[in-house]
Design a protein around this motif. Sequence first.
Motif, PDB file in Angstrom:
ATOM      1  N   UNK A   1      -2.038   9.202 -13.018  1.00 38.83           N
ATOM      2  CA  UNK A   1      -1.182   8.409 -11.956  1.00 38.83           C
ATOM      3  C   UNK A   1      -2.117   8.322 -10.558  1.00 38.83           C
ATOM      4  N   UNK A   2      -2.509   9.341 -10.148  1.00 39.94           N
ATOM      5  CA  UNK A   2      -3.188   9.373  -8.755  1.00 39.94           C
ATOM      6  C   UNK A   2      -4.109   8.363  -8.962  1.00 39.94           C
ATOM      7  N   UNK A   3      -5.206   8.541  -9.915  1.00 41.31           N
ATOM      8  CA  UNK A   3      -6.445   7.717 -10.210  1.00 41.31           C
ATOM      9  C   UNK A   3      -6.101   6.309 -10.162  1.00 41.31           C
ATOM     10  N   UNK A   4      -4.997   5.894 -10.927  1.00 39.19           N
ATOM     11  CA  UNK A   4      -4.879   4.347 -11.030  1.00 39.19           C
ATOM     12  C   UNK A   4      -4.199   3.979  -9.616  1.00 39.19           C
ATOM     13  N   UNK A   5      -3.299   4.700  -9.070  1.00 37.59           N
ATOM     14  CA  UNK A   5      -2.770   4.315  -7.546  1.00 37.59           C
ATOM     15  C   UNK A   5      -3.917   4.052  -6.585  1.00 37.59           C
ATOM     16  N   UNK A   6      -4.854   4.981  -6.595  1.00 37.15           N
ATOM     17  CA  UNK A   6      -6.274   4.969  -5.698  1.00 37.15           C
ATOM     18  C   UNK A   6      -7.042   3.737  -5.990  1.00 37.15           C
ATOM     19  N   UNK A   7      -6.933   3.532  -7.382  1.00 36.97           N
ATOM     20  CA  UNK A   7      -7.768   2.170  -7.763  1.00 36.97           C
ATOM     21  C   UNK A   7      -7.110   1.027  -7.243  1.00 36.97           C
ATOM     22  N   UNK A   8      -6.049   0.937  -7.258  1.00 34.07           N
ATOM     23  CA  UNK A   8      -5.363   0.022  -6.641  1.00 34.07           C
ATOM     24  C   UNK A   8      -5.595  -0.381  -5.195  1.00 34.07           C
ATOM     25  N   UNK A   9      -5.435   0.803  -4.507  1.00 30.41           N
ATOM     26  CA  UNK A   9      -5.763   0.887  -2.910  1.00 30.41           C
ATOM     27  C   UNK A   9      -6.902   0.073  -2.826  1.00 30.41           C
ATOM     28  N   UNK A  10      -7.924   0.737  -3.491  1.00 25.51           N
ATOM     29  CA  UNK A  10      -9.312   0.579  -3.267  1.00 25.51           C
ATOM     30  C   UNK A  10      -9.665  -0.889  -3.512  1.00 25.51           C
ATOM     31  N   UNK A  11      -8.999  -1.417  -4.632  1.00 22.27           N
ATOM     32  CA  UNK A  11      -9.140  -3.009  -4.832  1.00 22.27           C
ATOM     33  C   UNK A  11      -8.644  -3.946  -3.981  1.00 22.27           C
ATOM     34  N   UNK A  12      -7.660  -3.441  -3.271  1.00 23.76           N
ATOM     35  CA  UNK A  12      -7.011  -4.167  -2.094  1.00 23.76           C
ATOM     36  C   UNK A  12      -8.063  -4.162  -0.931  1.00 23.76           C
ATOM     37  N   UNK A  13      -8.672  -3.185  -0.665  1.00 26.58           N
ATOM     38  CA  UNK A  13      -9.843  -3.015   0.375  1.00 26.58           C
ATOM     39  C   UNK A  13     -10.885  -3.826  -0.097  1.00 26.58           C
ATOM     40  N   UNK A  14     -11.423  -3.988  -1.260  1.00 28.78           N
ATOM     41  CA  UNK A  14     -12.440  -4.641  -1.757  1.00 28.78           C
ATOM     42  C   UNK A  14     -12.257  -6.326  -1.404  1.00 28.78           C
ATOM     43  N   UNK A  15     -10.930  -6.782  -1.978  1.00 28.87           N
ATOM     44  CA  UNK A  15     -10.368  -8.009  -1.729  1.00 28.87           C
ATOM     45  C   UNK A  15     -10.147  -8.604  -0.509  1.00 28.87           C
ATOM     46  N   UNK A  16      -9.760  -7.625   0.399  1.00 25.87           N
ATOM     47  CA  UNK A  16      -9.337  -7.969   1.729  1.00 25.87           C
ATOM     48  C   UNK A  16     -10.701  -8.016   2.750  1.00 25.87           C
ATOM     49  N   UNK A  17     -11.617  -7.183   2.257  1.00 24.89           N
ATOM     50  CA  UNK A  17     -12.646  -7.047   3.262  1.00 24.89           C
ATOM     51  C   UNK A  17     -13.639  -8.264   3.085  1.00 24.89           C
ATOM     52  N   UNK A  18     -13.874  -8.624   1.705  1.00 24.78           N
ATOM     53  CA  UNK A  18     -14.719  -9.616   1.323  1.00 24.78           C
ATOM     54  C   UNK A  18     -14.572 -11.214   2.037  1.00 24.78           C
TER      55      UNK A  18
ATOM     56  N   UNK B   1       0.892  -0.985  -0.082  1.00 18.72           N
ATOM     57  CA  UNK B   1       0.033   0.185  -0.019  1.00 18.72           C
ATOM     58  C   UNK B   1       0.984   1.256  -0.094  1.00 18.72           C
ATOM     59  N   UNK B   2       1.765   1.135   0.774  1.00 19.20           N
ATOM     60  CA  UNK B   2       2.896   2.297   0.679  1.00 19.20           C
ATOM     61  C   UNK B   2       3.400   2.724  -0.416  1.00 19.20           C
ATOM     62  N   UNK B   3       3.726   1.515  -1.516  1.00 21.24           N
ATOM     63  CA  UNK B   3       4.358   1.894  -2.713  1.00 21.24           C
ATOM     64  C   UNK B   3       3.102   2.508  -3.653  1.00 21.24           C
ATOM     65  N   UNK B   4       1.961   1.969  -3.339  1.00 16.86           N
ATOM     66  CA  UNK B   4       0.683   2.577  -4.425  1.00 16.86           C
ATOM     67  C   UNK B   4       0.669   3.885  -3.796  1.00 16.86           C
ATOM     68  N   UNK B   5       0.541   4.451  -2.533  1.00 18.40           N
ATOM     69  CA  UNK B   5       0.252   5.701  -2.010  1.00 18.40           C
ATOM     70  C   UNK B   5       1.376   6.711  -2.249  1.00 18.40           C
ATOM     71  N   UNK B   6       2.768   6.271  -2.423  1.00 17.91           N
ATOM     72  CA  UNK B   6       4.028   6.894  -2.968  1.00 17.91           C
ATOM     73  C   UNK B   6       3.514   8.137  -4.027  1.00 17.91           C
ATOM     74  N   UNK B   7       3.348   7.555  -5.252  1.00 18.50           N
ATOM     75  CA  UNK B   7       2.841   8.156  -6.341  1.00 18.50           C
ATOM     76  C   UNK B   7       1.955   9.441  -6.145  1.00 18.50           C
ATOM     77  N   UNK B   8       0.961   9.046  -5.229  1.00 18.28           N
ATOM     78  CA  UNK B   8      -0.102  10.002  -5.081  1.00 18.28           C
ATOM     79  C   UNK B   8       0.653  11.328  -4.298  1.00 18.28           C
ATOM     80  N   UNK B   9       1.335  11.198  -3.394  1.00 19.34           N
ATOM     81  CA  UNK B   9       2.041  12.231  -2.697  1.00 19.34           C
ATOM     82  C   UNK B   9       3.010  12.999  -3.589  1.00 19.34           C
ATOM     83  N   UNK B  10       3.683  12.251  -4.459  1.00 20.47           N
ATOM     84  CA  UNK B  10       4.845  12.727  -5.124  1.00 20.47           C
ATOM     85  C   UNK B  10       4.041  13.588  -6.253  1.00 20.47           C
TER      86      UNK B  10
END
Lengths: 131, 521
Positions: B238-255, B204-213
């Motif tokens: 870049x922001x959209x794609x990083x966010x999508x991946x983070x949200x996808x993790x939430x969907x997969x782990x929460x299920x 998640x850190x790797x995916x969040x990093x592009x958002x801040x930079x």
Amino acid sequence: MPKILLVDDEPLIQRSMQKTLMRAGYTVEAAGNCADGLKRFEAAEAGGAPFDMALLDLNMPGFDGGEASGAGLELLSRLIGLRPDLPVIILTAYDEVSKVKDAVGRGARGYCVKGREQSLLDQINAIFKEP
Amino acid sequence: MTTDTHPLERRTRLLQAANEVGKQVTQILDLDALLPKTVDIICDAYNFYYAGVFLIDETGQWVMLRAGRGEAGKQMIANGHKLEIGGHSMIGACTRERKARIALDVGEEPVHFKNPYLPHTRSEMALPLVVGDKVLGAVTVQSVEERAFTDEDILTLQSMADYLAVAINNAKALKQLEKANAELLRAKTYEALTASTTQAIHWIGNKALPITTTIERMKADLNADVINPQSLLEDLWLIEESTRLILEVKENLLGPARETKPRPAMLADVVQAAAFHAGVPAGKLFVKEIAGTPLALADTTQLARAFGNLFRNALEAKARNVTVIIQPAADPEFVSVEVIDNGEGMPPEILEKAWAAFISTKGAGHPGLGLPAALHVISQLQGRISVTSQPGHGTTFHILLPASNDQPGDLSGGAKSVQLIDDNDPWAQCTADILAAAGKQVTRSLELKGTPDLIVVDEALESLPAADVVAMLGAAGVAAKTVVVAAALKVEPAAAYLRAGVKDVALKPYTQAELAALLRK
């Protein structure tokens, strides 16, 4: 310009959603808990500038101030009690159909899982287009 | 001894008691059950006043009473009765010396402990509990008569004590093993949790990093003299794609983390629903169910999510088609499901990491949670999943799910006429047959026919969206007679159907009991 009450205890989500809705042409007032949300709603009614819709987080601090599961449903009932035709959409992080039934049973018009914002905007626009 | 007068009869009883102790104690591996049982057998067989078992405590200085006959035993245990090893008691002396001690008249025994809870004791025997070179404690046997113990008693009782010592030793060893196992399990679980949490945080850190930079870069670009819209658009992507991946993790782990609600499930239908939601094109999926396959016990919403992940993997691996074979497993307690694709397959080095989270062969755009989530769902349902794969030929998942019986239901009540709005699939056919056999008038059509008491709409319609069907039924004024059913329910459409006035939104009925409940809605 339709006026929306947004009640969510997560400041970043609250602000981001507020901006999205304002950009889409809505006037948005935000609150961070049930008690504040109800206070703003009542003040708007009394002041002659009522809200046209409410978006309520499902799990947030309840009327006693403590974090409560489903506190948004209690606020939903209070708002519908004050104005039965108010369109309300419930926001949540979980896919729980039992909660949907509860919400719709209490008068909610829609239900949206956070992270699917486009679906939320579609629902809001559709409700305001209803005759 | 007051009741045994005939020596032969007495001897037979003693041998039987010794045998019984031997038989029973070797079967009991729980000390709390074993020790009270032993004192009861000894007292009942020999008609003794009292018997008790002492075990050496952790300090090695004391023997603690762990079981004692009757009220006296209960009170002494409650008071933490203990005797010093080598101290002034027959038990203390016997434990230290590892030798039986007998006082045929306790008044004359120099190391006899006068116990206020057992005032009538006149004879006492203390027998050591020894295994190999290890002493575990001692057994006390007491009688209200002087000279109550014969040589035969001593022999049989010592043999009983030897059996008991072996059983105690086994029980202790088992307890130690269980403790060690529990500690190992705790350590392994903690290790696994730490590893997966670390991986998740890292990912998640790797995916969040592009958002801040990217945001910092955008702020600077917006203050520049010349604004480059193309660059800003790319940054937004870049922001959209990083966010999508983070949200996808939430969907997969929460299920998979949600509580499961297993019920009898028609697997062929759950597979069809999963394919529908995963976007498997019509004509690419072949489902073969062998006649006589029982229903499976599963939470269908979760199971559809797991199958959906396997289908998405197959499509991403460029499978030309996916075949699902459902049949009774070799073990009649299970149902077997094979999901076979003819895609690219996995090389051995990828296959061995297939179940690990955050590992993907499809590049950084995939969180690699599909298979771990499927594994988690199947495990939660008490099933098993394994995978075989051949590079260039495809991948096969082998799944076993617990089998379930149909649950009978009374279909005589409720709606008399039912319209099913469904594609021509096995569930619809089976449901129509059951309803017709129960004397219901059944209609199957995508359009409203007549005035049925109940209209059942399958949400996963290939031919047209269920929302359109519900709107059509609403316009015809029959929404209140309509129930939308689905193998896997989602909240947004469920809220929309309910708001459109349908009577209910429910999981698809797969048993007669569930169908009967649907008819009574």
